[in-house]
Design an enzyme around this catalytic site. Sequence first.
Site, short mmCIF file in Angstrom:
data_model
loop_
_atom_site.label_atom_id
_atom_site.label_comp_id
_atom_site.label_asym_id
_atom_site.label_seq_id
_atom_site.Cartn_x
_atom_site.Cartn_y
_atom_site.Cartn_z
N LYS A 188 17.33 -31.84 1.68
CA LYS A 188 16.25 -30.92 2.02
C LYS A 188 16.02 -30.85 3.52
O LYS A 188 15.86 -29.76 4.10
CB LYS A 188 14.96 -31.35 1.32
N CYS A 213 8.25 -26.00 7.61
CA CYS A 213 9.59 -26.50 7.23
C CYS A 213 10.51 -26.57 8.43
O CYS A 213 10.83 -27.64 8.93
CB CYS A 213 10.19 -25.59 6.15
#
Length: 408
Positions: free
Chosen positions: A203, A257
């Site tokens: 991720k 993110c």
Amino acid sequence: MSLINIVGLGYIGLPTALMFAKSSLQVVGTDYNKSIVESLNQGKLSFEEEGLQELFEEARVNGIEFSTEYIKTDTYILAVPTPYIEESKKLDPIYVISAVNSVLDVCEKGAAVIIESTISPGTIDRHIRPIIEDRGFVIGEDIHLLHAPERIIPGNMVYELVHNSRTIGADNLEVAAKIKDLYASFCKSEIVLTDIRSAEMSKVIENTYRDVNIAFANELAKICRTDDIDVYEIIRIANKHPRVNILQPGPGVGGHCISVDPWFLVGDYPDLTNLILAARKINDSMPRHVLGRIRDIMREHNIKDISKVGLYGLAYKENVDDTRESPTLQLLERLDEHLAFGVKVFDPFLKGRIVDHQFMNFEDFVNEVEIVVVMVGHDHIKENMDMLRDKLVLDTKNISVLENTYKL
């Protein structure tokens, strides 16, 4: 599985909870913020997102509940914030640790604890396993740990929850397979099973990869600016090559993110992340680059009053109301108090004021300024570009076709 308790009802946790409930699973969403819980129980969403209202209504029909309390059950999904520590650039696991401790206070024996929050590689080994073991639980018997990082983007969350592939990391592949079936209740794409550390790393590197690519485009924009070359034309031509795909430059990188996750790697591997660190510095420098372009335009047109400058867009990306790590907010932070005073701001997606001199009406905003800096490419500005014909436009998103336009 008797019931799913989803902890954290923000941009990730809430849509995920609604999606499970839509799939006819019993769901309780938990958040420590009483106002969010009260609002949801009254049928009001805490943020806007395409398709979310309809999903919310279906979930409510299927009996989703919201509470400030953790529920005794056998399945927990944690979607709490994971900030980084400014000084060290390392992940701050405080919210994840708190959520795990609260789960351990109430959970059933053999409960699955699924962490969806983005965490740095090794976080579960360093911070979560010791907590569980110190409290007398046996991992693999009393508690099953899993990491299932989200992979969705504001503005397209509902679609991507269904159609994006997922990764589930676990100690035990048999347990992982059961959780895979759980997510398969709504996820129609591939669900990959792996170990926890691989899930953690995958991720973080997904967002780091994107950050590095954006940094290349932004550095190219700076290079082209020094020689008065159109960076967008250069990228258009270069991308004709079958193995070249340069992204578009912009005023900075926002969101929780791309602008955050690479720092986890820099913090944990400081001697090995030279390229990643350089990319972060380039992208973080872009709001200052925009500020320099504003000053250039002001000097060229002999505009001395900074209050004649208007920043269009407070969100970090187009067509959402999410302002986390917004390049516009970063730019405002870089302005000293003298220069910041009077700079006008407008964003059609924000329903309330979050900064000084923020206008709630676009026409009023335009009438008050001489320079409009397009920081976000909302559909709204594309549809109302004619209103800027008598303004100077600094277009950081390459959407303006007006003659009075300056590029990044």
